[in-house]
Design an enzyme around this catalytic site. Structure first.
Site, PDB file in Angstrom:
ATOM      1  N   SER A 133      -3.624  20.947  27.579  1.00 48.93           N
ATOM      2  CA  SER A 133      -3.603  19.728  26.762  1.00 48.93           C
ATOM      3  C   SER A 133      -2.310  18.951  26.965  1.00 48.93           C
ATOM      4  CB  SER A 133      -3.682  20.086  25.281  1.00 48.93           C
ATOM      5  OG  SER A 133      -4.798  20.861  25.019  1.00 48.93           O
ATOM      6  N   HIS A 184      -7.948  17.497  32.455  1.00 51.65           N
ATOM      7  CA  HIS A 184      -7.912  17.668  31.002  1.00 51.65           C
ATOM      8  C   HIS A 184      -9.150  17.072  30.337  1.00 51.65           C
ATOM      9  CE1 HIS A 184      -5.764  16.596  26.967  1.00 51.65           C
ATOM     10  NE2 HIS A 184      -6.492  17.688  26.856  1.00 51.65           N
ATOM     11  N   GLU A 210      -8.652  13.481  31.852  1.00 49.21           N
ATOM     12  CA  GLU A 210      -7.411  13.032  32.489  1.00 49.21           C
ATOM     13  C   GLU A 210      -7.193  13.847  33.762  1.00 49.21           C
ATOM     14  OE1 GLU A 210      -4.744  11.501  28.716  1.00 49.21           O
ATOM     15  OE2 GLU A 210      -4.674  13.626  29.181  1.00 49.21           O
ATOM     16  N   ASN A 243      -2.890  12.613  24.472  1.00 45.91           N
ATOM     17  CA  ASN A 243      -2.140  13.420  23.495  1.00 45.91           C
ATOM     18  C   ASN A 243      -0.710  12.915  23.317  1.00 45.91           C
ATOM     19  OD1 ASN A 243      -4.316  14.964  22.893  1.00 45.91           O
ATOM     20  ND2 ASN A 243      -3.744  16.681  24.205  1.00 45.91           N
TER      21      ASN A 243
HETATM   22  N1  LIG Z   1      -9.616  23.078  21.737  1.00 44.26           N
HETATM   23  C1  LIG Z   1      -9.263  21.849  22.054  1.00 44.26           C
HETATM   24  O1  LIG Z   1      -9.382  20.912  21.232  1.00 44.26           O
HETATM   25  C2  LIG Z   1      -8.760  21.554  23.441  1.00 44.26           C
HETATM   26  C3  LIG Z   1      -8.932  20.280  23.983  1.00 44.26           C
HETATM   27  C4  LIG Z   1      -8.465  20.030  25.276  1.00 44.26           C
HETATM   28  C5  LIG Z   1      -7.816  21.023  25.972  1.00 44.26           C
HETATM   29  N2  LIG Z   1      -7.646  22.245  25.410  1.00 44.26           N
HETATM   30  C6  LIG Z   1      -6.948  23.263  26.206  1.00 44.26           C
HETATM   31  O2  LIG Z   1      -7.906  24.130  26.781  1.00 44.26           O
HETATM   32  C7  LIG Z   1      -7.355  25.430  26.916  1.00 44.26           C
HETATM   33  C8  LIG Z   1      -8.264  26.414  26.219  1.00 44.26           C
HETATM   34  O3  LIG Z   1      -8.396  26.063  24.873  1.00 44.26           O
HETATM   35  P1  LIG Z   1      -9.636  26.517  23.978  1.00 44.26           P
HETATM   36  O4  LIG Z   1      -9.636  25.631  22.807  1.00 44.26           O
HETATM   37  O5  LIG Z   1     -10.834  26.651  24.843  1.00 44.26           O
HETATM   38  O6  LIG Z   1      -9.139  27.963  23.526  1.00 44.26           O
HETATM   39  P2  LIG Z   1     -10.038  29.219  23.122  1.00 44.26           P
HETATM   40  O7  LIG Z   1      -9.131  30.114  22.382  1.00 44.26           O
HETATM   41  O8  LIG Z   1     -11.311  28.805  22.512  1.00 44.26           O
HETATM   42  O9  LIG Z   1     -10.377  29.879  24.539  1.00 44.26           O
HETATM   43  C9  LIG Z   1      -9.436  30.493  25.364  1.00 44.26           C
HETATM   44  C10 LIG Z   1     -10.129  31.605  26.122  1.00 44.26           C
HETATM   45  O10 LIG Z   1      -9.217  32.126  27.074  1.00 44.26           O
HETATM   46  C11 LIG Z   1      -9.412  33.525  27.127  1.00 44.26           C
HETATM   47  N3  LIG Z   1      -8.243  34.162  27.698  1.00 44.26           N
HETATM   48  C12 LIG Z   1      -7.221  34.813  27.068  1.00 44.26           C
HETATM   49  N4  LIG Z   1      -6.371  35.313  27.998  1.00 44.26           N
HETATM   50  C13 LIG Z   1      -6.872  34.984  29.203  1.00 44.26           C
HETATM   51  C14 LIG Z   1      -6.463  35.234  30.533  1.00 44.26           C
HETATM   52  N5  LIG Z   1      -5.366  35.933  30.804  1.00 44.26           N
HETATM   53  N6  LIG Z   1      -7.225  34.760  31.535  1.00 44.26           N
HETATM   54  C15 LIG Z   1      -8.339  34.035  31.277  1.00 44.26           C
HETATM   55  N7  LIG Z   1      -8.787  33.783  30.045  1.00 44.26           N
HETATM   56  C16 LIG Z   1      -8.054  34.239  29.019  1.00 44.26           C
HETATM   57  C17 LIG Z   1      -9.687  33.913  25.693  1.00 44.26           C
HETATM   58  O11 LIG Z   1     -10.318  35.162  25.645  1.00 44.26           O
HETATM   59  C18 LIG Z   1     -10.561  32.761  25.222  1.00 44.26           C
HETATM   60  O12 LIG Z   1     -11.934  33.024  25.418  1.00 44.26           O
HETATM   61  C19 LIG Z   1      -5.940  25.345  26.319  1.00 44.26           C
HETATM   62  O13 LIG Z   1      -5.034  25.094  27.345  1.00 44.26           O
HETATM   63  C20 LIG Z   1      -6.036  24.150  25.386  1.00 44.26           C
HETATM   64  O14 LIG Z   1      -4.807  23.527  25.159  1.00 44.26           O
HETATM   65  C21 LIG Z   1      -8.118  22.543  24.161  1.00 44.26           C
END
Ligand SMILES: NC(=O)c1ccc[n+]([C@@H]2O[C@H](COP(=O)([O-])OP(=O)(O)OC[C@H]3O[C@@H](n4cnc5c(N)ncnc54)[C@H](O)[C@@H]3O)[C@@H](O)[C@H]2O)c1
Length: 390
Positions: free
Chosen positions: A123, A144, A156, A200
């Site tokens: 993000s 992104h 992005e 963001n």
């Molecule tokens: N949730 C949002 O609103 C949003 C929006 C845009 C971007 N993001 C970004 O996306 C990414 C993921 O966020 P999310 O909301 O999906 O989180 P989430 O917690 O829902 O999912 C993360 C996943 O990664 C897994 N994980 C943990 N360690 C790991 C590893 N070593 N290798 C691979 N997978 C692993 C976890 O088990 C989990 O299933 C982050 O970088 C976040 O900043 C999130």
């Protein structure tokens, strides 16, 4: 490599974002290797994809045949090496912890084919640092997506310090192949690796502003959200914080306080809510109550007459001019495109601000800065001079 050469993608992390991105790629006919650290997380990701597609079929927006084709494109993995060894593109969607991402990139780099592009769905964080962990920084890029990927159109495409134009173009064109449930996805190029990128980054000072107002008892969150909703926005800033997760907001502010300015210091209320495990929608309680995950009731009749939504727009414009000064993007229109497609706004801040006049926008930012004693809100030279080409 060109976008049309990308036939197989690995999603590294099958959580909220990973499974959603995997779903979109599979709908576009691309094979998807869905990886997570435990089988139960892979299964959960896969079942969420199935549930989401079934909803589309029940609404007759997708045929049952297309649903099975999409599901047939997805294969689950719990061994990273196996998930990435034969793909053309990887998208990391693991938790927002830089050290973890750096470690994952190093490992993906060891096992993915030499031609593969390695993307991160981070993000806010440095794509350059992830690239530096690999032997192919020219092929490392930010991609992104927004939450939920099946509904939000913006993606992005972020250039790290060493990302090649070929990688940027292939990633940009890959997004052009994606359609989610709302329509064709919209790539916006981010030419410099800056904290928060575009969407963001514009949200960062807005988050700081509403956090400080709340921390100092200057507003009532429901009254502010009611005001914002009364002018047609789908969600107010406090509900958005709850929806995104107060833990995510806390980590975001910590990151911005390290990378942008110490003025982004996490406010007390946010610390306290995190300590109490009140994280917003995901825990059922945050700034508002989310009964069974349902949206909080906001009484529009309580709209705060003293809260002016244009303050938020002015803060966004000022931040946007910092991005123009830094060379993150050349055009205010691109910033507007990012804001409109990444969230619920119908019009971008620059289009709105133009009608108000740049001098007035600058004056408003200065007044906010002085009132709250926060320098970050002071208008930039670009804004003061009105040097903005729409
Ligand atoms: N949730 C949002 O609103 C949003 C929006 C845009 C971007 N993001 C970004 O996306 C990414 C993921 O966020 P999310 O909301 O999906 O989180 P989430 O917690 O829902 O999912 C993360 C996943 O990664 C897994 N994980 C943990 N360690 C790991 C590893 N070593 N290798 C691979 N997978 C692993 C976890 O088990 C989990 O299933 C982050 O970088 C976040 O900043 C999130």
């Amino acid at each position: 490599m060109k976008a049309e050469d990308i036939k197989k993608i690995a999603l590294v992390g099958a959580g909220d974002m990973g499974h959603g991105i995997g779903e979109i790629a599979a709908m576009a006919g691309i094979k998807v290797n869905l990886y997570d650290i435990k089988q139960e997380f892979v299964d959960k990701g896969k079942s969420k994809i199935k549930e989401s597609l079934e909803k589309q079929v029940s609404k007759q927006k997708m045929t049952a045949e297309d649903m099975s084709k999409t599901i047939g494109n997805i294969q689950g993995f719990v061994v990273l090496k196996d998930a990435v060894k034969d793909v053309d593109y990887t998208i990391e969607a693991a938790p927002e912890i830089l050290d973890l991402k750096v470690k994952i990139f190093k490992e993906i780099d060891e096992h993915a084919p030499k031609h593969a592009i390695l993307a991160s769905n981070t993000s806010n964080m440095s794509v350059t640092k992830m690239g530096a962990a690999t032997k192919r920084p020219d092929k490392v890029v930010g991609l992104h997506f927004f939450n939920p990927p099946v509904m939000m159109l913006l993606v992005e495409v972020i250039r790290g310090n060493k990302t090649s134009e070929e990688t940027m173009k292939a990633s940009h064109d890959l997004v052009l192949k994606f359609k989610n449930f709302r329509g064709a996805m919209v790539p916006v190029r981010v030419e410099k690796d800056t904290p928060g990128f575009i969407y963001n980054r514009l949200g960062a000072p807005v988050g700081l502003y509403v956090s400080v107002l709340y921390d100092r008892g200057l507003v009532n969150p429901e009254a502010v959200d009611a005001k914002i909703r009364s002018i047609g926005a789908p969600m107010g800033p406090y509900e958005i914080m709850d929806y995104t997760g107060l833990d995510v907001n806390l980590h975001g502010m910590e990151y911005f306080s390290e990378t942008l300015s110490p003025e982004f210091k996490v406010p007390n209320w946010l610390k306290k809510m995190n300590e109490a495990g009140a994280l917003g929608k995901k825990t059922g309680k945050g700034i508002f109550t989310w009964p069974g995950g349902a949206r909080p009731t906001i009484d529009i009749s309580k709209a705060d007459p003293n809260f002016d939504p244009m303050d938020i727009v002015c803060i966004q414009i000022n931040e946007g001019t910092k991005l123009l000064e830094e060379g993150v993007t050349k055009s205010p229109a691109e910033i507007d495109k990012a804001v409109v497609n990444g969230g619920g706004s119908v019009i971008g801040p620059f289009t709105l601000g133009k009608g108000m006049g740049w001098a007035k926008v600058a004056e408003r930012c200065e007044a906010i800065s002085k009132k709250l004693g926060i320098k970050w809100f002071m208008p930039t030279q670009t804004l003061k001079k009105g040097n903005i080409q729409m």
